[in-house]
Design a protein around this motif. Sequence first.
Motif, mmCIF file in Angstrom:
data_model
loop_
_atom_site.group_PDB
_atom_site.id
_atom_site.type_symbol
_atom_site.label_atom_id
_atom_site.label_comp_id
_atom_site.label_asym_id
_atom_site.label_seq_id
_atom_site.Cartn_x
_atom_site.Cartn_y
_atom_site.Cartn_z
ATOM 1 N N ASP A 140 -18.206 0.956 8.551
ATOM 2 C CA ASP A 140 -18.980 1.911 9.381
ATOM 3 C C ASP A 140 -18.553 1.927 10.873
ATOM 4 O O ASP A 140 -18.521 1.088 11.563
ATOM 5 C CB ASP A 140 -20.255 1.966 9.453
ATOM 6 N N THR A 141 -17.612 3.150 11.387
ATOM 7 C CA THR A 141 -17.218 3.115 12.879
ATOM 8 C C THR A 141 -17.611 4.538 13.098
ATOM 9 O O THR A 141 -18.068 5.346 12.573
ATOM 10 C CB THR A 141 -15.820 2.792 12.819
ATOM 11 N N ASP A 142 -16.976 4.454 14.535
ATOM 12 C CA ASP A 142 -17.077 5.880 15.084
ATOM 13 C C ASP A 142 -15.875 6.998 14.849
ATOM 14 O O ASP A 142 -15.765 7.917 15.526
ATOM 15 C CB ASP A 142 -17.163 5.785 16.590
ATOM 16 N N VAL A 143 -15.231 6.636 13.957
ATOM 17 C CA VAL A 143 -14.089 7.365 13.360
ATOM 18 C C VAL A 143 -14.176 8.074 12.079
ATOM 19 O O VAL A 143 -14.967 7.578 11.240
ATOM 20 C CB VAL A 143 -12.842 6.816 13.471
ATOM 21 N N VAL A 144 -13.787 9.245 11.741
ATOM 22 C CA VAL A 144 -13.758 9.993 10.675
ATOM 23 C C VAL A 144 -12.296 9.821 10.005
ATOM 24 O O VAL A 144 -11.316 10.182 10.568
ATOM 25 C CB VAL A 144 -13.862 11.552 10.824
ATOM 26 N N PRO A 145 -12.289 9.034 8.809
ATOM 27 C CA PRO A 145 -10.865 9.045 8.189
ATOM 28 C C PRO A 145 -10.602 10.351 6.963
ATOM 29 O O PRO A 145 -11.534 10.899 6.609
ATOM 30 C CB PRO A 145 -11.367 7.855 7.082
ATOM 31 N N HIS A 146 -9.455 10.606 7.026
ATOM 32 C CA HIS A 146 -8.753 11.439 6.158
ATOM 33 C C HIS A 146 -7.609 10.820 5.481
ATOM 34 O O HIS A 146 -6.733 10.386 5.860
ATOM 35 C CB HIS A 146 -8.440 12.761 6.921
ATOM 36 N N HIS A 147 -7.594 10.874 4.060
ATOM 37 C CA HIS A 147 -6.780 10.338 3.195
ATOM 38 C C HIS A 147 -5.384 11.168 3.161
ATOM 39 O O HIS A 147 -5.511 12.364 3.060
ATOM 40 C CB HIS A 147 -7.434 10.343 1.800
ATOM 41 N N VAL A 148 -4.366 10.641 3.556
ATOM 42 C CA VAL A 148 -3.124 11.153 3.541
ATOM 43 C C VAL A 148 -2.021 10.339 2.643
ATOM 44 O O VAL A 148 -0.927 10.662 3.138
ATOM 45 C CB VAL A 148 -2.600 11.249 4.987
ATOM 46 N N GLY A 149 -2.321 9.906 1.731
ATOM 47 C CA GLY A 149 -1.658 9.429 0.646
ATOM 48 C C GLY A 149 -1.506 7.987 0.509
ATOM 49 O O GLY A 149 -2.142 7.235 1.342
ATOM 50 N N ASP A 150 -0.880 7.491 -0.543
ATOM 51 C CA ASP A 150 -0.654 5.915 -0.785
ATOM 52 C C ASP A 150 0.663 5.640 -0.768
ATOM 53 O O ASP A 150 1.826 6.309 -1.143
ATOM 54 C CB ASP A 150 -1.393 5.708 -2.210
ATOM 55 N N HIS A 151 0.809 4.357 -0.633
ATOM 56 C CA HIS A 151 2.249 3.708 -0.695
ATOM 57 C C HIS A 151 2.166 2.423 -1.348
ATOM 58 O O HIS A 151 1.090 1.423 -0.983
ATOM 59 C CB HIS A 151 2.670 3.262 0.472
ATOM 60 N N ARG A 152 2.847 1.846 -2.361
ATOM 61 C CA ARG A 152 2.685 0.770 -3.075
ATOM 62 C C ARG A 152 3.796 -0.325 -2.183
ATOM 63 O O ARG A 152 4.255 0.035 -1.323
ATOM 64 C CB ARG A 152 3.444 0.671 -4.629
ATOM 65 N N LEU A 153 3.236 -1.618 -2.491
ATOM 66 C CA LEU A 153 3.829 -2.593 -1.549
ATOM 67 C C LEU A 153 5.159 -3.009 -2.523
ATOM 68 O O LEU A 153 5.095 -2.856 -3.781
ATOM 69 C CB LEU A 153 3.054 -3.861 -1.449
ATOM 70 N N VAL A 154 6.362 -3.325 -2.098
ATOM 71 C CA VAL A 154 7.539 -3.590 -2.739
ATOM 72 C C VAL A 154 8.292 -4.828 -2.093
ATOM 73 O O VAL A 154 7.863 -5.185 -0.923
ATOM 74 C CB VAL A 154 8.560 -2.582 -2.607
ATOM 75 N N LEU A 155 9.136 -5.564 -2.636
ATOM 76 C CA LEU A 155 9.607 -6.592 -2.176
ATOM 77 C C LEU A 155 11.208 -6.303 -1.704
ATOM 78 O O LEU A 155 12.048 -5.662 -2.454
ATOM 79 C CB LEU A 155 9.804 -7.676 -3.202
ATOM 80 N N VAL A 156 11.500 -6.875 -0.302
ATOM 81 C CA VAL A 156 13.136 -6.517 0.215
ATOM 82 C C VAL A 156 13.679 -7.424 -0.020
ATOM 83 O O VAL A 156 13.033 -8.616 0.626
ATOM 84 C CB VAL A 156 12.925 -5.618 1.470
ATOM 85 N N THR A 157 14.891 -7.860 -0.556
ATOM 86 C CA THR A 157 15.735 -8.974 -0.593
ATOM 87 C C THR A 157 17.429 -8.556 -0.431
ATOM 88 O O THR A 157 17.461 -7.520 -0.247
ATOM 89 C CB THR A 157 15.388 -9.619 -2.057
ATOM 90 N N PRO A 158 18.118 -9.616 0.051
ATOM 91 C CA PRO A 158 19.531 -9.342 0.077
ATOM 92 C C PRO A 158 20.096 -8.878 -1.334
ATOM 93 O O PRO A 158 19.185 -9.254 -2.327
ATOM 94 C CB PRO A 158 19.964 -10.631 0.457
ATOM 95 N N THR A 159 21.123 -8.162 -1.501
ATOM 96 C CA THR A 159 21.457 -7.873 -2.780
ATOM 97 C C THR A 159 21.889 -9.045 -3.456
ATOM 98 O O THR A 159 22.029 -8.964 -4.969
ATOM 99 C CB THR A 159 22.797 -6.887 -2.649
ATOM 100 N N ASP A 160 22.252 -10.238 -3.070
ATOM 101 C CA ASP A 160 22.675 -11.494 -3.706
ATOM 102 C C ASP A 160 21.348 -12.282 -3.763
ATOM 103 O O ASP A 160 21.651 -13.592 -3.812
ATOM 104 C CB ASP A 160 23.826 -12.125 -3.071
ATOM 105 N N GLY A 161 20.144 -11.875 -3.556
ATOM 106 C CA GLY A 161 18.968 -12.408 -3.398
ATOM 107 C C GLY A 161 18.479 -13.350 -4.778
ATOM 108 O O GLY A 161 19.419 -13.112 -5.858
ATOM 109 N N PRO A 162 17.389 -13.552 -5.007
ATOM 110 C CA PRO A 162 16.978 -14.713 -6.366
ATOM 111 C C PRO A 162 16.568 -13.752 -7.335
ATOM 112 O O PRO A 162 16.344 -14.318 -8.414
ATOM 113 C CB PRO A 162 15.922 -15.459 -5.589
ATOM 114 N N PHE A 163 16.327 -12.338 -7.112
ATOM 115 C CA PHE A 163 15.775 -11.687 -8.183
ATOM 116 C C PHE A 163 17.068 -10.479 -8.624
ATOM 117 O O PHE A 163 17.396 -9.787 -7.928
ATOM 118 C CB PHE A 163 14.580 -10.986 -8.034
ATOM 119 N N PRO A 164 17.040 -10.030 -10.029
ATOM 120 C CA PRO A 164 17.958 -9.107 -10.409
ATOM 121 C C PRO A 164 17.387 -7.465 -10.134
ATOM 122 O O PRO A 164 16.217 -7.441 -10.053
ATOM 123 C CB PRO A 164 18.006 -9.402 -12.089
#
Length: 297
Positions: free
Chosen positions: A155-179
């Motif tokens: 509870d705050t003094d601000v009014v929220p408006h939902h403007v979309g969702d984003h998933r979390l992703v993993l960023v690695t080098p192209t030669d990183g540990p995962f295919p």
Amino acid sequence: MDFRQLTYFLAIVDHGGFNRAAAALYVSQPSLSQAIQALERDLGSSLFHRMGRKAVLTEGGTALVPRAREALHALELARASVGAVRELRGGRLEIAAMASPTVEPLSTMVRRFTERYPAVSLSLRVALTRADVVERVRTGSCELGLLTTSSPLPDTDVVPHHVGDHRLVLVTPTDGPFPAGRAVLREQLEGHRLIVGQRGTGIRAYVDDLKAHGIDVRIAVETEHRMAFLPLVLGGVGLAVVTESWAGLSERAGALVLDLEPASVQHNLLVNRRAQLTPAARAFLETAVPPADRNSL
């Protein structure tokens, strides 16, 4: 007391000193000092402790800050209301935003708004955490704020408006540990070095949750500078968990972007004060927030 003095006072607060405030306002430092001295005489109290080039608020100065912001906000509201008759042919709107949503959805919001209201000047202020965004909006430092969160706002003094969702992703080098093309289970992050943001961000909360579940990830770098993530990943310093809004930029820079399982979603919220909005802020909300997701404006 006049609005010019209050403007000078808040400039010193926001810029941390008389010299920087004078430069930002394009006035001479002696003129700024004289205005503050006159304000202090009028109030019968000193507002700053002068410490070399720094200015530290006194108890009286601290008490004046929210009232000064309210007074200037009321003046801006009055001026902007007149400007609304001229269909927003001018004015200024300040927006506080965390780093991740500045890529998206903020860039699209700004493009739509400026196409419709090209004469309104936008000022985008960096806020490091969702608490920073809420505080800037609550106190009137900025009229609107954009933040990401995985949990409801308290509870705050601000009014929220939902403007979309984003998933979390993993960023690695192209030669990183995962295919490429295969989701990474969170248990597979065991023993890997991660580049993380500061506490108070959803990305940092995800990494802290991994450790709470006994997954021994190692923090290679903690940084407030989100743009540092990509160079550090590409330089082999570690892997980074970011929102999917960074996926396109990461791939164009030569990094590999992988889904995480189980999926973790961050909610993007545009927030405003419960006080009356200036026409520019109202117009921005109307262009940025779908009607179905719009709270009372």
